[in-house]
Design a protein around this motif. Structure first.
Motif, PDB file in Angstrom:
ATOM      1  N   ASN A  87       0.855  -1.192   0.000  1.00  0.00           N
ATOM      2  CA  ASN A  87       0.000   0.000   0.000  1.00  0.00           C
ATOM      3  C   ASN A  87       0.889   1.239   0.000  1.00  0.00           C
TER       4      ASN A  87
ATOM      5  N   GLY B   1      -9.015  -6.206   5.863  1.00  0.00           N
ATOM      6  CA  GLY B   1      -8.961  -5.011   5.021  1.00  0.00           C
ATOM      7  C   GLY B   1      -9.281  -3.825   5.906  1.00  0.00           C
TER       8      GLY B   1
ATOM      9  N   LEU C 293     -10.842   3.871  -0.432  1.00  0.00           N
ATOM     10  CA  LEU C 293     -10.693   2.470  -0.028  1.00  0.00           C
ATOM     11  C   LEU C 293     -12.051   1.762  -0.005  1.00  0.00           C
ATOM     12  N   ILE C 294     -13.075   2.475   0.481  1.00  0.00           N
ATOM     13  CA  ILE C 294     -14.416   1.872   0.536  1.00  0.00           C
ATOM     14  C   ILE C 294     -14.933   1.648  -0.895  1.00  0.00           C
ATOM     15  N   LYS C 295     -14.675   2.619  -1.766  1.00  0.00           N
ATOM     16  CA  LYS C 295     -15.098   2.502  -3.176  1.00  0.00           C
ATOM     17  C   LYS C 295     -14.411   1.318  -3.863  1.00  0.00           C
ATOM     18  N   SER C 296     -13.189   1.031  -3.446  1.00  0.00           N
ATOM     19  CA  SER C 296     -12.445  -0.092  -4.058  1.00  0.00           C
ATOM     20  C   SER C 296     -12.821  -1.433  -3.435  1.00  0.00           C
ATOM     21  N   THR C 297     -13.613  -1.394  -2.372  1.00  0.00           N
ATOM     22  CA  THR C 297     -14.017  -2.640  -1.698  1.00  0.00           C
ATOM     23  C   THR C 297     -15.285  -3.175  -2.364  1.00  0.00           C
TER      24      THR C 297
ATOM     25  N   ARG D 223     -18.440  -2.673  -0.798  1.00  0.00           N
ATOM     26  CA  ARG D 223     -18.750  -1.238  -0.648  1.00  0.00           C
ATOM     27  C   ARG D 223     -19.048  -0.814   0.793  1.00  0.00           C
TER      28      ARG D 223
ATOM     29  N   ASP E  38     -11.842  -8.877   4.161  1.00  0.00           N
ATOM     30  CA  ASP E  38     -11.642  -7.540   3.595  1.00  0.00           C
ATOM     31  C   ASP E  38     -12.741  -7.066   2.652  1.00  0.00           C
TER      32      ASP E  38
ATOM     33  N   LEU F  98     -11.620  -6.490  -0.965  1.00  0.00           N
ATOM     34  CA  LEU F  98     -10.686  -5.429  -1.376  1.00  0.00           C
ATOM     35  C   LEU F  98      -9.432  -5.968  -2.069  1.00  0.00           C
ATOM     36  N   SER F  99      -8.976  -7.148  -1.648  1.00  0.00           N
ATOM     37  CA  SER F  99      -7.714  -7.654  -2.206  1.00  0.00           C
ATOM     38  C   SER F  99      -7.909  -8.552  -3.426  1.00  0.00           C
TER      39      SER F  99
END
Ligand SMILES: NC(=O)C1=CN([C@@H]2O[C@H](COP(=O)(O)OP(=O)(O)OC[C@H]3O[C@@H](n4cnc5c(N)ncnc54)[C@H](O)[C@@H]3O)[C@@H](O)[C@H]2O)C=CC1
Ligand SMILES: CC(C)c1ccc(C(=O)O)c(O)c1O
Length: 245
Positions: free
Chosen positions: A147, A184, A202-206, A209, A240, A243-244
Motif C-alpha cells: 500500500n 482489510g 478504499l471503501i469505493k475499491s471494496t 462497498r 476484507d 478489497l484484495s
C-alpha cells in the motif's frame, strides 16, 4: 470458572482487540493487555466478568522486552498457560518511504513484528508442554498486496505472515496451531486517522462497498479457536470485503 480455557489478547482495550475480548469472553476466560488507557481497559474487563468468566487486564508496552517478560512470567504464575495467544497490538505510521524517518520505521517494526516474536518467545514453551494451543497474528492485507505510504507497515505485516507459516510448521507436532488474519479496512481509531478522501477511495475499491467492523475480525478469531479451526494451521484468513481480489 477455573475449567474454562484462558486466552491472552494483546492490546485488548479498544478497536479490534476489544471486539476479540468481547466475543471470546462468551467461551473463554480472558487476560488482555493495554498500553495506556487503564480506565477504558478496566471498565471493559469489569463489564465482562461474571460468575462463569473472568476477564482481567494488565498494562504492557509490547515493544519493551522487559515488560513483556515480566508480564508473561506473571501470567504463567497467576493465571497459568493460555490456550490461545492473540497478537493484536499494532501501529500504522503512514508516510512515503522517501520521507520516512528511521524512528518511524523502527517503531512500526518493533510494535507489529518484534512484539509478536517477544510474546511467542515467552509463551510458546508452556503452550507446547500443554499440547493444545493456538496463536493468531493480526496481520493486514497491506502485508499481502502493499500500500502506498505503508512500506514499514506492509513489511511488518508480511513478515508476521511469514513467521506464522514457519512457526506453524515448527509446532504442529505439538498440536499448537498458528494462523494469521489479514483484515482489510476496519472501522477503528487507527483508520479514523486516515484522510476522508483516502477512506472513501478504499471503501469505493471494496467490492462489498463498506468498511469492516471489529466484530467481523473477532468472529474469525472465535472460529479459528473453536472446533472449526481444528485442521487449520499456517493460513492467512483474509477478511476484507473483497478489497484484495
Ligand atoms: N483497522 C484496520 O483497518 C486494520 C487493522 N489491522 C490491525 O489490527 C490490529 C488492531 O488495530 P485496530 O484495532 O484497528 O487499531 P487501534 O489503534 O484501535 O488498536 C491498536 C492497539 O494497539 C495498541 N498498541 C500500539 N502500540 C502499542 C505498544 N507499544 N504497546 C502496547 N500496545 C500498543 C494500542 O494501544 C491499541 O490498543 C493492529 O495490529 C492493526 O495493524 C489490520 C488491518 C486493518
Ligand atoms: C490496507 C489496509 C486496508 C489498511 C489501510 C490503512 C490502514 C491504516 O492506515 O491504519 C491499515 O491499518 C490497513 O490495514
Amino acid at each position: 470458572m477455573k475449567s474454562k480455557k484462558m486466552v491472552l489478547v494483546t492490546a485488548g482495550s479498544r478497536g479490534i482487540g476489544a471486539a476479540i475480548v468481547r466475543v471470546l469472553s462468551k467461551h473463554y476466560n480472558i487476560v488482555f493487555t493495554y498500553r495506556t488507557n487503564k480506565e477504558q481497559a478496566e471498565l471493559l474487563a469489569k463489564s465482562l466478568t461474571n460468575n462463569n468468566t473472568f476477564c482481567v487486564c494488565y498494562p504492557c508496552d509490547v515493544t519493551k522486552t522487559s515488560e513483556v517478560k515480566s508480564f508473561c512470567e506473571m501470567l504463567l504464575d497467576k493465571h497459568g498457560t493460555p490456550y490461545a495467544l492473540i497478537n493484536n497490538a499494532g501501529i500504522s505510521v503512514n508516510n512515503l518511504q522517501i520521507n520516512m524517518t528511521i524512528a518511524e520505521w523502527q517503531t512500526v517494526i518493533e510494535t507489529n513484528l518484534n512484539a509478536t516474536f517477544y510474546f511467542n518467545h515467552y509463551l510458546l514453551n508452556p503452550m507446547i508442554i500443554d499440547g493444545d494451543g493456538c496463536i493468531i497474528n493480526i496481520s493486514s492485507i497491506s502485508g499481502l498486496r502493499g500500500n502506498i505510504g505503508q512500506t514499514s507497515y506492509s513489511a511488518s505485516k508480511a513478515a508476521q505472515i511469514g513467521m506464522t507459516k514457519s512457526l506453524a510448521k515448527e509446532v504442529a507436532m505439538f498440536n499448537v496451531r498458528v494462523n494469521s488474519i489479514a483484515p482489510g479496512l476496519v472501522e477503528t481509531e487507527m483508520t479514523a486517522e486516515l484522510p476522508k478522501k483516502v477512506l472513501d477511495q478504499l471503501i469505493k475499491s471494496t467490492p462489498l462497498r463498506k468498511i469492516g467492523q471489529p466484530d467481523d475480525v473477532a468472529k474469525m478469531v472465535e472460529y479459528l479457536l473453536g472446533e472449526g479451526g481444528n485442521f487449520i494451521t499456517g493460513q492467512t484468513m483474509v477478511i476484507d470485503g473483497g478489497l484484495s481480489i
